[in-house]
Design a protein around this motif. Structure first.
Motif, PDB file in Angstrom:
ATOM      1  N   LYS A   1       0.843  -1.208   0.000  1.00 57.08           N
ATOM      2  CA  LYS A   1       0.000   0.000   0.000  1.00 57.08           C
ATOM      3  C   LYS A   1       0.876   1.255   0.000  1.00 57.08           C
TER       4      LYS A   1
ATOM      5  N   ARG B   1       1.223   4.155  -2.891  1.00 61.29           N
ATOM      6  CA  ARG B   1       0.877   5.546  -2.589  1.00 61.29           C
ATOM      7  C   ARG B   1       1.995   6.501  -3.013  1.00 61.29           C
TER       8      ARG B   1
ATOM      9  N   LEU C   1      -8.091   3.910  -5.075  1.00 61.71           N
ATOM     10  CA  LEU C   1      -7.069   4.119  -6.110  1.00 61.71           C
ATOM     11  C   LEU C   1      -7.693   4.527  -7.441  1.00 61.71           C
TER      12      LEU C   1
ATOM     13  N   ALA D   1      -8.328   8.026  -7.115  1.00 58.66           N
ATOM     14  CA  ALA D   1      -7.080   8.808  -7.180  1.00 58.66           C
ATOM     15  C   ALA D   1      -6.455   8.772  -8.578  1.00 58.66           C
ATOM     16  N   ASN D   2      -7.228   8.310  -9.565  1.00 53.34           N
ATOM     17  CA  ASN D   2      -6.763   8.260 -10.960  1.00 53.34           C
ATOM     18  C   ASN D   2      -5.549   7.365 -11.167  1.00 53.34           C
TER      19      ASN D   2
ATOM     20  N   GLN E   1     -10.578   3.882   4.446  1.00 52.79           N
ATOM     21  CA  GLN E   1      -9.722   3.425   5.549  1.00 52.79           C
ATOM     22  C   GLN E   1     -10.108   4.026   6.902  1.00 52.79           C
ATOM     23  N   SER E   2     -10.398   5.320   6.919  1.00 48.85           N
ATOM     24  CA  SER E   2     -10.695   5.936   8.219  1.00 48.85           C
ATOM     25  C   SER E   2     -12.068   5.485   8.719  1.00 48.85           C
TER      26      SER E   2
ATOM     27  N   ARG F   1     -11.635   2.067  10.164  1.00 48.56           N
ATOM     28  CA  ARG F   1     -11.003   2.091  11.484  1.00 48.56           C
ATOM     29  C   ARG F   1     -12.019   2.463  12.575  1.00 48.56           C
ATOM     30  N   GLU F   2     -12.931   3.362  12.238  1.00 49.47           N
ATOM     31  CA  GLU F   2     -13.947   3.751  13.211  1.00 49.47           C
ATOM     32  C   GLU F   2     -14.957   2.618  13.414  1.00 49.47           C
TER      33      GLU F   2
ATOM     34  N   ARG G   1     -13.358   0.310  15.686  1.00 47.49           N
ATOM     35  CA  ARG G   1     -13.293   0.841  17.064  1.00 47.49           C
ATOM     36  C   ARG G   1     -14.618   0.611  17.776  1.00 47.49           C
TER      37      ARG G   1
ATOM     38  N   ASN H   1     -15.193  -3.096  18.466  1.00 44.00           N
ATOM     39  CA  ASN H   1     -14.396  -3.604  19.582  1.00 44.00           C
ATOM     40  C   ASN H   1     -14.879  -3.060  20.922  1.00 44.00           C
ATOM     41  N   LEU H   2     -15.344  -1.815  20.918  1.00 42.07           N
ATOM     42  CA  LEU H   2     -15.905  -1.255  22.153  1.00 42.07           C
ATOM     43  C   LEU H   2     -17.130  -2.056  22.579  1.00 42.07           C
TER      44      LEU H   2
ATOM     45  N   THR I   1     -16.178  -5.533  23.809  1.00 41.18           N
ATOM     46  CA  THR I   1     -15.526  -5.599  25.124  1.00 41.18           C
ATOM     47  C   THR I   1     -16.374  -4.950  26.215  1.00 41.18           C
TER      48      THR I   1
ATOM     49  N   PHE J   1     -19.857   9.518  12.692  1.00 37.92           N
ATOM     50  CA  PHE J   1     -18.541   9.544  12.063  1.00 37.92           C
ATOM     51  C   PHE J   1     -18.655   9.579  10.542  1.00 37.92           C
TER      52      PHE J   1
ATOM     53  N   SER K   1     -19.353  13.014   9.484  1.00 39.86           N
ATOM     54  CA  SER K   1     -18.240  13.964   9.642  1.00 39.86           C
ATOM     55  C   SER K   1     -17.097  13.681   8.676  1.00 39.86           C
TER      56      SER K   1
ATOM     57  N   TYR L   1      -1.539  10.451  -2.437  1.00 43.71           N
ATOM     58  CA  TYR L   1      -1.249  10.041  -3.824  1.00 43.71           C
ATOM     59  C   TYR L   1      -0.838  11.262  -4.640  1.00 43.71           C
TER      60      TYR L   1
ATOM     61  N   THR M   1      -1.302  11.702  -7.657  1.00 44.33           N
ATOM     62  CA  THR M   1      -2.367  12.025  -8.619  1.00 44.33           C
ATOM     63  C   THR M   1      -3.504  12.793  -7.959  1.00 44.33           C
TER      64      THR M   1
ATOM     65  N   GLN N   1     -14.049  16.429  16.362  1.00 43.62           N
ATOM     66  CA  GLN N   1     -14.759  15.285  15.768  1.00 43.62           C
ATOM     67  C   GLN N   1     -13.995  13.965  15.819  1.00 43.62           C
TER      68      GLN N   1
ATOM     69  N   ALA O   1     -10.050  -1.331  20.697  1.00 40.95           N
ATOM     70  CA  ALA O   1     -10.941  -0.196  20.423  1.00 40.95           C
ATOM     71  C   ALA O   1     -10.217   1.133  20.588  1.00 40.95           C
TER      72      ALA O   1
ATOM     73  N   ASN P   1      -4.854   5.473   7.289  1.00 35.14           N
ATOM     74  CA  ASN P   1      -6.129   6.072   6.862  1.00 35.14           C
ATOM     75  C   ASN P   1      -5.978   6.926   5.606  1.00 35.14           C
TER      76      ASN P   1
END
Lengths: 422, 325
Positions: free
Chosen positions: A78, A82, A106, A109-110, A387-388, A391-392, A395, A398-399, A402, A417, A420, B71, B73, B90, B272, B289
């Motif tokens: 990755k 990038r 990707l 991102a052209n 990706q973000s 990840r949320e 999160r 997992n919260l 647990t 999220f 935002s 990237y 690009t 946030q 978490a 990310n």
């Protein structure tokens, strides 16, 4: 200042390495075209040997083309892409997951070329199954050539099921829950997960969402057309996840990875494992008695297969697109795919490739049935989200798993999220 | 008298240098034998410093004002302070990572530092096997943090780990094994235990070096005056160790702020994101990310925090160096 000096040295080292690591597509002046092909590492030695042979055979048939393969670990792959995309160091072909959150990023991102003309030239539309084509057609045009489609399902230990008095594999989520309870009552860990890698437990949450929300709502949720905070099925799914993590997962699951947790299944200490078809090879490697292991589709009730696809993309700036397309045509041809069937996935993306029934194990036959019975595909959510967002999602998952977050609140947090991060 | 007067005139102390005169001297010094003359010798190091230290820092701060996926690009879009607004209002993980970083720094100042001092004091006594103990305590400090992380992750493994085996043998808990890394409330402290194990020996070595500079005569005279062990330590040893204490504190703070490998290797910031720290969160936002704007905003916050903590040390050390000229 010593901190900065060290940080700067590290940055410099990384920058130098990044600068040196790029390959770059080129058309050599000698009349030989060298294709730069970046792939994700294949762990099985047999699979690596098979790819090397494919390259050697292709080069023999096409003396004017050389293929230089550069395999990397997932994160290194990755990172390399990038830094290289959009520069002369970019490869001609890159291997990537086809989901909108990964391959789609990707495309956005052209980085990827639209291969419509090659699909016409090589009649690839007729070569691949509909399930395999769907991910590469989702952005308009054709981005990528399908390489392997992996399905995920529940592997189970037949002896442990029998010990707990379970005589049939579950057909619904309720039956799955009942089976887990029987296993627990019999003193057996019902299912194993490794929580540090996040995506392992995610498979079960995805399954609950597909089962409790239905295909249509699931698709709306992952494409942000439905509100996670308003759908009751989302709360139900998180509630179910909490129940399972509390009562049915291996203790301490969140502190170990998937390899560590898989050892519980291989050692007969956990009754089920939610894994992909590549797990067949691991079961054989671990010398489990194949007669003791079975696999059944995730009982969501929607008939869709749970899985994801990997595709080979030609970069937009490649100067060797024709040669790259020629190689990918060979790579996905019936002859090559037939020869390598089972090494990369139990099913080929080429619909003319059929498994040899005489050589197939019972597990392979079970998988054939799962693929055959499936009507459509729902992808892992780390393929659907960026990706973000992924990840949320992890999160929150997992919260809840647990006990750190009320399942009633989980959907609303996810929605907040997503809004935002638009 | 006249003679005296003459003498008084001739022996008159020199008039204090006027400010313009001082400036002139400084300019002369720089011009003739100082700064400009040394520039050719400084230039290579200065250029490297600018390219590899200053420029990346400026670049990081600049990128924090842009939205960029990393990237080539993909164009970098100027968004002003939007990334900081997102970060502070946030981002659901940012404040957790701030809190954990603060906890880590505070605990680092207290626990491994005290432990290092206690070990140094103990091993400064004439004990049998003293050198062996010194080596044993120092060895964890030379191991790569990622190796330490792997080791401790296995020790914490709920199925096969040494802590689980001990708890099962002693019938502590419900028999399901130790799950320190699985508990969001405990995970950060479980990782911190590995940090203490690694860093305490290093602190011990620094304190041992400092203890060699404590005047034996002063200690003896304090004892002759009737001081007990604590009083000797409090009034003689500790003041003599002051420079060492400051160095240990600063090094510990620097180590703490940039903690990364141990967290990556043991929890990856989980479960978490409960054990997330600023350095790792900056890396995660940028490289995982693909949000380089937000990642560099975290890095800039980290830079500011680091400067706030380290600049006083730099001033102090520079002052100390000047005083000794």
């Amino acid at each position: 200042m010593r901190l900065f000096a060290k940080a700067a040295a590290a940055v410099a080292a990384v920058a130098l390495l990044a600068g040196c690591s790029g390959g770059g597509s080129n058309a050599a002046g000698s009349g030989t075209t060298t294709l730069e092909w970046w792939t994700i590492n294949l762990t099985a030695p047999a699979a690596n040997a098979a790819v090397d042979k494919i390259i050697a055979d292709f080069e023999k048939d096409n003396p004017g083309i050389k293929v230089k393969r550069t395999p990397r670990a997932v994160d290194a792959h990755k990172d390399s892409l990038r830094t290289a995309i959009g520069t002369s160091a970019a490869p001609d072909i890159y291997d990537y997951w086809a989901g909108p959150g990964l391959g789609g990023e990707l495309v956005k991102a052209n980085a990827s070329a639209d291969l419509t003309e090659y699909y016409k030239q090589y009649k690839w539309d007729e070569r691949f199954s509909d399930a395999a084509l769907a991910p590469v057609k989702q952005y308009g045009g054709y981005h990528g050539v399908p390489w392997k489609l992996n399905g995920e399902a529940l592997y189970y230990n037949k002896k442990l099921f029998a010990q707990a008095g379970i005589t049939e594999t579950p057909k619904t989520l309720d039956e799955l829950g009942a089976a887990a309870k029987k296993l627990k009552d019999a003193g057996i860990t019902p299912i194993q997960f490794g929580g540090t890698v996040n995506w392992h437990v995610m498979r079960l949450l995805d399954t609950f969402l597909e089962g409790k929300c239905g295909s249509e709502t699931f698709d709306k949720l992952v494409t942000k057309q439905a509100d996670w905070g308003q759908e009751q099925c989302v709360t139900d799914s998180f509630t179910e996840l909490q129940t399972w993590s509390k009562d049915y997962f291996n203790p301490g699951f969140i502190g170990i990875n998937n390899d560590e947790s898989s050892a519980l299944f291989f050692g007969g200490k956990a009754a089920m494992a939610l894994e992909g078809d590549w797990f067949n090879a691991s079961i054989e490697d671990q010398k489990m008695n194949l007669a003791d292991v079975g696999v059944f589709s995730l009982p969501t009730g929607t008939s869709r297969l749970y899985g994801f696809e990997q595709a080979q993309y030609i970069t937009k700036d490649s100067k060797n697109k024709d040669a790259a397309a020629k190689f990918l045509d060979y790579f996905t041809s019936k002859a090559v795919q037939q020869e390598t069937l089972g090494l990369f996935a139990v099913q080929s993306v080429n619909k003319d490739v059929k498994a040899d029934a005489a050589k197939a194990t019972q597990l392979t036959k079970d998988w054939d049935g799962i693929f055959k019975d499936a009507k459509g595909l729902y992808m892992n959510n780390d393929q659907n989200f960026n990706q973000s967002q992924t990840r949320e999602y992890w999160r929150i998952q997992n919260l809840v798993a647990t006990g750190g977050l009320d399942p009633q609140q989980a959907g609303a947090d996810m929605q907040k999220f997503l809004e935002s991060s638009q | 008298m006249t003679k005296l007067t003459d003498t008084r005139f001739t022996a008159q102390p020199p008039a204090p240098r006027s400010r313009p005169h001082q400036k002139k001297n400084l300019v002369q010094r720089i011009g003739k034998g100082g700064f400009i003359a040394s520039l050719p010798f400084l230039a290579p190091a200065l250029a490297a410093y600018v390219v590899f230290v200053i420029a990346p820092m400026i670049s990081a701060v600049r990128l924090s004002l842009y939205q960029w996926s990393g990237y080539n690009t993909d164009p970098q879009v100027f968004v002003g302070f939007k990334n900081y607004v997102r970060l502070f209002t946030q981002d659901p993980v940012f404040w957790t990572s701030v809190q954990n970083t603060v906890i880590w720094v505070v605990l680092s100042i207290i626990i491994p530092t005290s432990l290092g001092l206690v070990m140094a004091l103990a091993l400064n006594q004439p004990l049998v096997g003293r050198n062996l103990f010194r080596s044993v305590f120092y060895i964890p400090g030379v191991l790569a943090p990622i190796a330490v992380a792997n080791m401790w992750r296995w020790m914490y493994n709920p199925n096969y780990g040494v802590f689980s085996e001990i708890s099962k043998t002693l019938h502590i808990g419900d028999g399901s094994g130790v799950t320190f890394l699985s508990d969001p409330k405990v995970a950060i402290y479980a990782v911190f235990a590995a940090f203490v194990w690694q860093i305490a020996g290093l602190n011990m070595v620094l304190f041992l070096a400092g203890l060699q500079g404590v005047s034996k005569e002063l200690v003896e005279s304090a004892r002759l005056d009737g001081a007990n062990n604590w009083q000797v330590f409090r009034n003689v040893t500790l003041p003599a160790l002051r420079p060492t204490v400051v160095i240990v504190m600063v090094l510990t703070i620097v180590h703490s702020i940039k903690v990364f490998d141990l967290i990556v290797g043991m929890t990856g910031g989980g479960p978490a994101q409960s054990s997330q720290v600023l350095a790792l969160w900056s890396y995660t936002q940028s490289f995982l990310n693909h949000d380089f704007g937000l990642g560099n905003a975290v890095a800039t916050v980290l830079l500011v925090v680091t400067l706030i903590l380290v600049v006083p040390y730099l001033i102090w050390s520079t002052k100390g160096a000047d005083d000794h000229r």
